[in-house]
Structure formats: structure tokens, C-alpha cells
Motif scaffolding. Structure first.
Motif, PDB file in Angstrom:
ATOM      1  N   GLY A   1      -3.290  -6.576  12.182  1.00 52.25           N
ATOM      2  CA  GLY A   1      -2.538  -5.821  11.190  1.00 52.25           C
ATOM      3  C   GLY A   1      -1.557  -6.641  10.378  1.00 52.25           C
TER       4      GLY A   1
ATOM      5  N   HIS B   1      -9.027 -14.381  15.309  1.00 58.45           N
ATOM      6  CA  HIS B   1      -8.010 -14.067  16.310  1.00 58.45           C
ATOM      7  C   HIS B   1      -7.928 -15.180  17.332  1.00 58.45           C
TER       8      HIS B   1
ATOM      9  N   GLY C   1      -2.311  -8.683   7.979  1.00 57.99           N
ATOM     10  CA  GLY C   1      -2.718  -8.806   6.579  1.00 57.99           C
ATOM     11  C   GLY C   1      -3.767  -9.873   6.312  1.00 57.99           C
ATOM     12  N   LYS C   2      -4.479 -10.314   7.345  1.00 61.08           N
ATOM     13  CA  LYS C   2      -5.492 -11.355   7.150  1.00 61.08           C
ATOM     14  C   LYS C   2      -6.637 -10.864   6.270  1.00 61.08           C
ATOM     15  N   SER C   3      -7.140  -9.685   6.604  1.00 57.79           N
ATOM     16  CA  SER C   3      -8.244  -9.141   5.795  1.00 57.79           C
ATOM     17  C   SER C   3      -7.782  -8.876   4.365  1.00 57.79           C
ATOM     18  N   THR C   4      -6.562  -8.367   4.261  1.00 60.77           N
ATOM     19  CA  THR C   4      -6.008  -8.110   2.934  1.00 60.77           C
ATOM     20  C   THR C   4      -5.965  -9.389   2.112  1.00 60.77           C
TER      21      THR C   4
ATOM     22  N   GLY D   1      -1.502 -11.931  14.240  1.00 61.63           N
ATOM     23  CA  GLY D   1      -1.769 -10.737  15.037  1.00 61.63           C
ATOM     24  C   GLY D   1      -2.515  -9.675  14.256  1.00 61.63           C
TER      25      GLY D   1
ATOM     26  N   PHE E   1       0.850  -1.193   0.000  1.00 61.47           N
ATOM     27  CA  PHE E   1       0.000   0.000   0.000  1.00 61.47           C
ATOM     28  C   PHE E   1       0.880   1.235   0.000  1.00 61.47           C
TER      29      PHE E   1
ATOM     30  N   ALA F   1       2.145  -5.229   3.048  1.00 62.17           N
ATOM     31  CA  ALA F   1       1.186  -5.892   3.928  1.00 62.17           C
ATOM     32  C   ALA F   1       1.363  -7.411   3.889  1.00 62.17           C
TER      33      ALA F   1
HETATM   34  N1  LIG Z   1      -6.386   0.269   1.852  1.00 63.66           N
HETATM   35  C1  LIG Z   1      -5.281   0.304   2.595  1.00 63.66           C
HETATM   36  N2  LIG Z   1      -4.406   1.336   2.452  1.00 63.66           N
HETATM   37  C2  LIG Z   1      -3.287   1.383   3.181  1.00 63.66           C
HETATM   38  N3  LIG Z   1      -2.922   0.451   4.066  1.00 63.66           N
HETATM   39  C3  LIG Z   1      -3.724  -0.594   4.247  1.00 63.66           C
HETATM   40  C4  LIG Z   1      -4.961  -0.731   3.523  1.00 63.66           C
HETATM   41  N4  LIG Z   1      -5.553  -1.882   3.912  1.00 63.66           N
HETATM   42  C5  LIG Z   1      -4.739  -2.418   4.833  1.00 63.66           C
HETATM   43  N5  LIG Z   1      -3.646  -1.666   5.044  1.00 63.66           N
HETATM   44  C6  LIG Z   1      -2.543  -1.982   5.962  1.00 63.66           C
HETATM   45  O1  LIG Z   1      -2.163  -3.306   5.713  1.00 63.66           O
HETATM   46  C7  LIG Z   1      -1.896  -3.979   6.921  1.00 63.66           C
HETATM   47  C8  LIG Z   1      -2.730  -5.232   7.007  1.00 63.66           C
HETATM   48  O2  LIG Z   1      -4.093  -4.845   7.150  1.00 63.66           O
HETATM   49  P1  LIG Z   1      -5.238  -5.929   7.369  1.00 63.66           P
HETATM   50  O3  LIG Z   1      -6.506  -5.189   7.501  1.00 63.66           O
HETATM   51  O4  LIG Z   1      -5.159  -6.952   6.301  1.00 63.66           O
HETATM   52  O5  LIG Z   1      -4.844  -6.562   8.757  1.00 63.66           O
HETATM   53  P2  LIG Z   1      -5.588  -7.711   9.585  1.00 63.66           P
HETATM   54  O6  LIG Z   1      -4.648  -8.828   9.743  1.00 63.66           O
HETATM   55  O7  LIG Z   1      -6.900  -8.003   8.984  1.00 63.66           O
HETATM   56  O8  LIG Z   1      -5.767  -6.986  10.975  1.00 63.66           O
HETATM   57  P3  LIG Z   1      -6.949  -7.153  12.031  1.00 63.66           P
HETATM   58  O9  LIG Z   1      -6.735  -8.475  12.687  1.00 63.66           O
HETATM   59  O10 LIG Z   1      -6.736  -6.028  12.979  1.00 63.66           O
HETATM   60  O11 LIG Z   1      -8.236  -7.077  11.273  1.00 63.66           O
HETATM   61  C9  LIG Z   1      -2.168  -2.994   8.034  1.00 63.66           C
HETATM   62  O12 LIG Z   1      -0.940  -2.480   8.485  1.00 63.66           O
HETATM   63  C10 LIG Z   1      -2.985  -1.907   7.393  1.00 63.66           C
HETATM   64  O13 LIG Z   1      -2.640  -0.673   7.948  1.00 63.66           O
END
Ligand SMILES: Nc1ncnc2c1ncn2[C@@H]1O[C@H](COP(=O)(O)OP(=O)(O)OP(=O)(O)O)[C@@H](O)[C@H]1O
Ligand SMILES: [Mg+2]
Lengths: 285, 255
Positions: free
Chosen positions: B46, B198, B48-51, B44, B16, B25
Motif C-alpha cells: 500500500g 516485496h 504506492g509501488k503500483s501507483t 510495504g 486519490f 499515495a
Molecule cells: N484508484 C484508486 N483509488 C483510490 N485509492 C487508490 C487507487 N489506487 C491506489 N489507491 C491507494 O493508494 C495507495 C497505494 O496503492 P498501490 O496499489 O500503489 O500500493 P502498492 O505499493 O502497490 O501495494 P501492494 O504492495 O499491496 O501492491 C493504497 O493506499 C491504495 O488504497
């Protein structure tokens, strides 16, 4: 278990009763304040012997209202019709522009610059020109009102389209929904609260827009009444016209509120739930 | 329901353009998921799971690498309505009744409505909400709202379910009963499931396989296959062994 339920029902009843009394009490206080102000106004005019062409006493205004209610009512209807026409036109234009921007983002800059230009031109400057072009009939009033009302509608509706819940937008994309489908199912219904917020602001404004346009030259309407009364220094007539205008503005506003309640029934229900909690809070206090 | 579907990620990276510098990510994600399996992704906040889930759904494009579902691009799977998407928020439309919310997937992208005859009413029956068909979402509890979202996901008729902590905002008890319902539905329809959580114990209780991601940038640091028979008893020794295994790889990655 059963006892508990009965207790709850009983408490609910008491609570509702208390709420009703409180609401009626609030209304009484409101009426009292208005009447009190009137009384002070009346005595002040009487004691200082202010002439009616400077400041009429409430009794003089009421006398004028009673004597001329038929012509005031007719003038009010003309202004109301112009205001509603302009409101409808302005709202339609505002919504159409917001929809255009929603689907073709590239239009945003152009439309917004133009809209801002129109919005920041004083109505006082536009109204006479429109009257010269279009005459003393309702057309210039409708246009002035539309010019005054389209902008808040445009801004709010567009904001509403863009406030759609990202989680729902993700869902729609996962279903491969087209932009039109997302608009119909998500963005438009979601923008309705924003639209109604704009209408609440713009509805009383529409009445003012119509009156200002009438002031610039009209064959009938509250604005013309006011202008005539003003040039003759007939203050009771002027205040009576203002009174009718206020009543009609309030009515238009209430109409918006009622339609809003119907259209946004789900918010209405949420609000009700909030109110109940609120009255529980006062009960505890 | 449609034939089962496999998911394949090859050398997937995601970046990103964040401030002050670029943010990686995900890096080097190589992953093959067998058709019809239930796979949890843990890591943990952040990491990147959602990504990762968004990449699989094709809601984001990877900076590098390839995502293939049944050999095809995510976008063509979306067109075919093969992706059931569920997020932490129920994301219901407040102006629609429960039933109308469940009908939403059928009302969009109509070119490709599945042929199987499970109606929205039956979906509600599957999640035990048939009595609430005419209710509006705000009159439901959080758990019931997620049930509606689950019924809506079923209504897609998808063979790949992507679920991003759908029950995370619920209390422990509701959460447990909902995951049990989900497990039953999975056994009934046998979709491929990618499940983000989680909660490690929950992952062990549900999954065939658990993918452990490192803190950002997310990398696969653990890949635990769980072969215990369902329903799993979280007090038994074998369960605890798997749980320890997942925890160890998660902690190992933390340093
Ligand atoms: N659209 C975006 N623009 C910039 N950075 C992003 C974007 N989407 C995610 N990120 C960054 O990518 C990283 C991974 O984000 P993600 O949402 O995938 O985490 P996660 O594992 O799902 O976290 P959580 O368990 O808190 O939901 C984070 O550091 C977030 O700040
Ligand atoms: Mg997440």
C-alpha cells in the motif's frame, strides 16, 4: 515410474466407467419419476371418474397426440419459426444496444429508460394491438417475442463488456490499443459467456412469447391450437399442444447449450477438468 | 530492439479522492533512471509501488509533477509501443492459444509495429514454451502462464519494461528460475526495467539499483546502488551487506 503411470491410467478407466454408470442411473431415475407421476395421474382420473373436459387422463392425451401428430407438428413448426425469428431479432437488438452503450456511454441513460419502459409494459397489452396493426400473420408474433427477449440480452451483454479483466485492460492501454481494438480482442469475446447465459433464459421464453401472441389471434400455430381447444373445452387437445410446446422449448434450450459449448470451448474444457475432480471426490467417498 | 530509454520523475505526487478524506499515495518523487538499468522498487504493502508504475506508463496522471521518458510524455511512448507492461496476474486471454496470446501486441496499434523480425514463435522459444504454442492458458501451470505473459511482453519490442510483481504468486523455486530467465533476457535485450517486488533478496539479486519507498504516503527513503557482479551469490558477505542496507532504510522509514 512406469508402474505409477499404468496405475493412473487404470484408475482413470475405472473412474470413467463408474461415472458412466452413475449418469445412466440418474437418467433411469428421472424416467422412473416421470412414469410414476403419469401412473398416479392416470389412476387418480380413473378412480375419481373426472370428466375429460376438466382433467384428461395421460392416456387420452397420448391418444390425441397419436391421432393428430401431423397437424400438431405443423402448428409446432409455425410457432418455432416465429419464436426463433423473434429470438434472433431480440438478441440482435439487445447486442446492438449494448455495443452502442459500450462506445457511447452517454447513451446509457436514454437507452435504459426506454428499454425499461418497453420491458415493464405487459405483453398481454401489447400483443392485441400489434395483431390489430399487423394482422394474423407471423409479424406480430416475431415482434412480441423480440420485445420479450431483447432486455435480458442487453443487460447481460453489457455486463459482460464491463466485466473485462482490469489487468488485461491495463495491458491494452499500455499498448495504446484503440477502444475498437479493445472491444474486438477483449470485451466482445469476454462477453460471450454472459450472452449465452442470457440466451439460456430467453430461449424458452421466446416460445412462450410466440404462443401468447398467437393466442391473441393467429391463422396457425400452437397458440391458436390451444385457444381453439380451450374455447371447445377440448382438454386432451390443449394438453397435447402444451406437450409439443414443452418438447420444442427443451429442443431450443438444448440447441443453445450445444452452440454455447462450441463457442465457449475454453470454458467447456475448464468445466471438464472440474467434473473430473468431482468424480474423484465421489470415488473417495 | 530500440535504443535504450531513461525515465525521469520530477516532484511527482499522486492523490486519490478516497473516503472519508483525500488519500495521498505518493509524494515528492524525484527519480532519474539511467537507460538500460534494472531498478527495483521495494516498500510495504500500500505504499504506492503500483501507483508509481502506472504513472510511468501513463495509465494514471499525476496530481502534481512530471513524468518524462526519454524526454517525452508517457502517452507518446505508449503510442510508439515502447512500454512493456506486466502485472502480477498473467492476464492471458483464455480463448486464445499460447501463440495467439503472444501475438496480441502485434495485432493492436498496428501503425507502430517494430521492424525487428522476432516472431511470436521465437518469443516462445526464448521462454522455453515452443511445444505449448497450441495449448490454451488454462492447461498451463501458473509459472508457465507467467512465461507466456513474459513472451508477450517481449513481443511488444519495448525498451522500457514495467513489471509489477509479475512472479509474486508463484512458488519459490519457479520464481527463482523465472527471475533468472528474466535476467538473461534483460542482458540480451537491455531494456530499462522498473521492477516492483516485496522480496528484498530478489531485489538485491536482480537490480542495479533499489529504490525504497516509505509507508503511505510513499516517499523515497532509500536509494541503494548494487555493483556486485552477476550472477549474484546470495550467501556471500557483500550480498548480505547490501541486503542489510536495504532492510535498514526500509525499517527506518517504518517509524
Ligand atoms: N484508484 C484508486 N483509488 C483510490 N485509492 C487508490 C487507487 N489506487 C491506489 N489507491 C491507494 O493508494 C495507495 C497505494 O496503492 P498501490 O496499489 O500503489 O500500493 P502498492 O505499493 O502497490 O501495494 P501492494 O504492495 O499491496 O501492491 C493504497 O493506499 C491504495 O488504497
Ligand atoms: Mg501493487
Amino acid at each position: 515410474m512406469t508402474v505409477e503411470v499404468y496405475e493412473q491410467i487404470g484408475r482413470g478407466r475405472i473412474r470413467n466407467g463408474a461415472k458412466n454408470i452413475r449418469v445412466n442411473g440418474d437418467k433411469l431415475v428421472g424416467v422412473g419419476i416421470v412414469l410414476g407421476a403419469m401412473a398416479i395421474w392416470e389412476t387418480a382420473v380413473f378412480l375419481t371418474k373426472t370428466p375429460a373436459y376438466l382433467m384428461p387422463a395421460p392416456s387420452a392425451i397420448v391418444r390425441y397426440l397419436l391421432g393428430h401428430w401431423w397437424s400438431l407438428w405443423g402448428a409446432g413448426l409455425v410457432t418455432l419459426a416465429e419464436a426463433l425469428g423473434g429470438l434472433l431479432l431480440g438478441t440482435a437488438v439487445g447486442i446492438v444496444l449494448a455495443v452502442l452503450i459500450n462506445f457511447w456511454q452517454r447513451l446509457e441513460q436514454g437507452i435504459m429508460s426506454l428499454a425499461l419502459l418497453i420491458k415493464s409494459t405487459p405483453i398481454i397489452a401489447i400483443a392485441p394491438i400489434l395483431t390489430i396493426w399487423l394482422g394474423f400473420g407471423p409479424a406480430p408474433k416475431v415482434i412480441v417475442t423480440a420485445l420479450l427477449t431483447f432486455f435480458p440480452v442487453l443487460i447481460n451483454t453489457l455486463t459482460g463488456f464491463r466485466a473485462a479483466d482490469p489487468a488485461i485492460l491495463d495491458l491494452m492501454r499500455s499498448l495504446d490499443a484503440s477502444p475498437q481494438e479493445t472491444f474486438v480482442h477483449v470485451r466482445w469475446p469476454g462477453a460471450r459467456p454472459f450472452l449465452f447465459a442470457a440466451l439460456r433464459v430467453v430461449a424458452p421464453l421466446a416460445m412462450i412469447g410466440a404462443v401468447v401472441a398467437e393466442w391473441m389471434g393467429a391463422s396457425s400455430g400452437l397458440g391458436r391450437n390451444m385457444w381453439l381447444a380451450y374455447t371447445n373445452l377440448n382438454m386432451p387437445a390443449l394438453f397435447a399442444a402444451v406437450f409439443v410446446l414443452t418438447v420444442l422449448s427443451t429442443a431450443v434450450y438444448q440447441l443453445v447449450v450445444v452452440v454455447e459449448g462450441r463457442a465457449l470451448f475454453w470454458q467447456h474444457m475448464e468445466k471438464n477438468r472440474g467434473l473430473q475432480n468431482d468424480s474423484v471426490g465421489t470415488e473417495i467417498k | 530492439m530500440s535504443p535504450t530509454i531513461d525515465v525521469q520523475l520530477t516532484d511527482v505526487w499522486q492523490e486519490f479522492p478516497a473516503y472519508p478524506s483525500r488519500l495521498t499515495a505518493l509524494r515528492e518523487i524525484d527519480l532519474t533512471i539511467a537507460p538500460g538499468s534494472f531498478v527495483s522498487i521495494v516498500g510495504g504493502s500500500g505504499c504506492g509501488k503500483s501507483t508509481l508504475l502506472q504513472l510511468v506508463a501513463g495509465l494514471q496522471m499525476p496530481a502534481r509533477g512530471e513524468v518524462r521518458i526519454a524526454g517525452k510524455r508517457p502517452s507518446s511512448l505508449r503510442k510508439a509501443k515502447q512500454i512493456g507492461w506486466m502485472s502480477q496476474q498473467a492476464a492471458l486471454l483464455p480463448w486464445r492459444t499460447v501463440l495467439e496470446n503472444v501475438q496480441l501486441p502485434r495485432q493492436v496499434n498496428r501503425r507502430t509495429n517494430g521492424t525487428d523480425g522476432i516472431g511470436a514463435q521465437d518469443m516462445l522459444k526464448l521462454v522455453n514454451l515452443q511445444e505449448f504454442a497450441a495449448a490454451y492458458p488454462h492447461t498451463l501451470s501458473g509459472g508457465m502462464q507467467q512465461r507466456v505473459a513474459l513472451a508477450r511482453t517481449l513481443a511488444v519490442g519495448a525498451s522500457l519494461w514495467l513489471m509489477d510483481e509479475p512472479f509474486a504468486s508463484l512458488d519459490e523455486l519457479t520464481r527463482e528460475s523465472l527471475t533468472n530467465e528474466l535476467l538473461a533476457l534483460w542482458q540480451q535485450f537491455h531494456p530499462t526495467v522498473l521492477w516492483v517486488t516485496h522480496n528484498l533478496a530478489e531485489a538485491v539479486r536482480l537490480s542495479d539499483r533499489i529504490i525504497v519507498l516509505s509507508p503511505r504516503p510513499g516517499r523515497i527513503v532509500g536509494d541503494v546502488h548494487v555493483s556486485l557482479a552477476r550472477r549474484r551469490d546470495d550467501t556471500c558477505e557483500a550480498f548480505q551487506v547490501v541486503l542489510r542496507q536495504v532492510r535498514t532504510s526500509l525499517q527506518g522509514a517504518g517509524s
